[in-house]
Design a protein around this motif. Structure first.
Motif, mmCIF file in Angstrom:
data_model
loop_
_atom_site.group_PDB
_atom_site.id
_atom_site.type_symbol
_atom_site.label_atom_id
_atom_site.label_comp_id
_atom_site.label_asym_id
_atom_site.label_seq_id
_atom_site.Cartn_x
_atom_site.Cartn_y
_atom_site.Cartn_z
ATOM 1 N N ASN A 28 26.247 21.554 -17.812
ATOM 2 C CA ASN A 28 25.354 21.373 -16.648
ATOM 3 C C ASN A 28 24.061 20.639 -17.003
ATOM 4 O OD1 ASN A 28 27.143 22.747 -14.895
ATOM 5 N ND2 ASN A 28 26.287 24.729 -15.515
ATOM 6 N N GLU A 29 23.943 20.191 -18.245
ATOM 7 C CA GLU A 29 22.794 19.381 -18.650
ATOM 8 C C GLU A 29 23.145 17.893 -18.496
ATOM 9 O OE1 GLU A 29 19.588 20.188 -20.129
ATOM 10 O OE2 GLU A 29 20.065 22.066 -19.109
ATOM 11 N N PRO A 30 22.166 17.038 -18.163
ATOM 12 C CA PRO A 30 22.447 15.601 -18.039
ATOM 13 C C PRO A 30 22.712 14.968 -19.404
ATOM 14 C CG PRO A 30 20.099 16.015 -17.801
ATOM 15 C CD PRO A 30 20.760 17.365 -17.860
ATOM 16 N N SER A 45 27.336 12.030 -17.466
ATOM 17 C CA SER A 45 27.704 13.278 -16.801
ATOM 18 C C SER A 45 27.374 13.140 -15.316
ATOM 19 C CB SER A 45 26.936 14.452 -17.409
ATOM 20 O OG SER A 45 25.544 14.324 -17.147
ATOM 21 N N ASN A 46 27.888 14.051 -14.507
ATOM 22 C CA ASN A 46 27.626 13.995 -13.067
ATOM 23 C C ASN A 46 26.137 14.081 -12.755
ATOM 24 O OD1 ASN A 46 30.314 13.752 -12.380
ATOM 25 N ND2 ASN A 46 30.636 15.957 -12.194
ATOM 26 N N GLU A 47 25.409 14.831 -13.591
ATOM 27 C CA GLU A 47 23.965 14.974 -13.381
ATOM 28 C C GLU A 47 23.251 13.636 -13.529
ATOM 29 O OE1 GLU A 47 25.834 18.722 -14.572
ATOM 30 O OE2 GLU A 47 25.757 16.740 -15.514
ATOM 31 N N ASN A 69 13.718 12.726 -17.129
ATOM 32 C CA ASN A 69 14.620 13.738 -16.587
ATOM 33 C C ASN A 69 15.310 14.560 -17.674
ATOM 34 O OD1 ASN A 69 14.979 13.349 -13.420
ATOM 35 N ND2 ASN A 69 14.714 11.312 -14.338
#
Length: 381
Positions: A28-30, A45-47, A69
């Motif tokens: 869940n981290e970019p 990644s999706n992020e 970010n």
């Protein structure tokens, strides 16, 4: 329509997902993964996709956004990714019949024998098992042809909760293809796309509704087959694995390349793909050959072609050794000052992996294929 059923199984954000396997804190981290020379972004990644950072973008252009970010940045490691790909593909072979490995992170599967079963339920079980065995998340696109399964998979990737898309209903196919630019259809190059746009075919749906014979005359028989496939008639079957005497992996660059790091990035990817095919047919290579060339249409002094062939002391199917040797050859044949168009590798003199006699003098072979089970690694982490 027909009774054949295909699925395209694709690893989600593969390189970024590989990095997460060995560092669960990154879930869940970019994440972005950069090319060998850290020049371009080759995986997100999706992020990171949500931040609007495009695929293939130069790193320096988005460095500020990435830093602001808290995006985790990794240099590509094709040896690692090649090994993770092998784990995924081996898992799929245990779970399913009739698999064709299409790329480092994609495989086609013939699901026809399961047509009377709940394919969504089966797909969810496959996803769950592959994730459990390898740590890699996958998406599955189901359709009556391989071309439509590619379309279905692209939709599945956007379904973040399920990552499964069953695209067998005509109405659903037409609705999806209406949103597809012509160049997004599998097998349609930018050149063919421009030619089709010139006659008013701009979307996948318009290509689906075109006259197959007319498309054959305007582009090729491949275009004709694509039209047929979009209409649910399979023209491209699962390719059976046959023991080859040589394995070739090569491709022209999207644009002329001058830097050696960019060439090494490409040849590393081709080497990883060739090694997958090698292991898939349970062979090892005695010899590797690598070439590098400019366009044959360059003027006199701007043309350059060079190749080199090297024999391994012990036949190998080890991704790390083959990539290392391929890059070593690039170091030897690269000449500065040219605009290169294409590179590639050939694995030669292939032998059955069961018939390899190891060398007493080559200690490196002892580490070949000794890979810690993925679940044990995850437990250690």
């Amino acid at each position: 329509m027909n009774n054949k059923i295909f699925a395209l199984i694709d690893c989600n954000n593969f390189y970024a997902s590989c990095e997460r396997v060995f560092n669960p804190k990154l879930v869940n981290e970019p994440i972005v993964v950069l090319s060998n020379n850290d020049g371009c972004i080759v995986s997100r990644s999706n992020e990171v996709k949500a931040l609007g950072i495009p695929m293939g973008a130069p790193y320096f252009k988005y460095k500020k956004i990435i830093e602001e970010n808290g995006v985790h940045v990794f240099s590509s490691n094709y040896t690692f990714y090649g090994d993770m790909s092998r784990r995924v593909m081996q898992s799929l072979k245990v779970l399913l019949p009739n698999i064709e490995i299409y790329s480092i992170d994609e495989a086609f599967v013939d699901l026809t024998q399961y047509k009377s079963s709940d394919l969504i339920e089966i797909s969810n079980e496959i996803k769950k098992t592959v994730k459990q065995w390898t740590g890699i998340p996958i998406s599955i696109g189901i359709a009556h042809t391989k071309t439509l399964s590619k379309v279905a998979n692209s939709i599945a990737k956007k379904e973040e909760t399920s990552n499964v898309c069953d695209l067998r209903e005509v109405e659903k196919i037409e609705a999806v293809l209406a949103t597809f630019d012509i160049e997004e259809v599998w097998g349609i190059s930018k050149g063919w796309g421009a030619r089709l746009r010139s006659i008013g075919i701009n979307t996948g749906l318009e290509l689906m509704q075109a006259d197959p014979e007319d498309i054959r005359k305007r582009i090729s028989v491949v275009g004709q087959r694509t039209v047929m496939e979009l209409n649910g008639y399979p023209c491209i079957d699962i390719e059976e694995t046959k023991r080859k005497k040589t394995i070739i992996s090569s491709k022209s660059f999207g644009q002329k390349v001058t830097e050696i790091d960019d060439i090494k990035e490409a040849v590393s990817s081709y080497a990883a793909r060739a090694t997958e095919k090698l292991r898939d047919q349970k062979s090892k290579a005695k010899t590797i050959s690598v070439y590098l060339r400019t366009s044959p249409f360059e003027k006199g002094g701007n043309r350059y072609t060079k190749s080199r062939t090297v024999q391994f002391i012990v036949p190998t199917s080890n991704t790390a050794r083959i990539i290392a040797e391929a890059n070593k050859i690039i170091d030897e044949i690269y000449c500065e000052g040219y605009r290169y168009q294409k590179t590639g590798i050939t694995l030669l003199n292939l032998v059955n992996e069961k018939h390899v006699q190891e060398s007493f003098y080559d200690e490196s072979y002892k580490e070949e294929e000794i890979i810690m089970p993925i679940m044990l690694i995850m437990q250690i982490i």
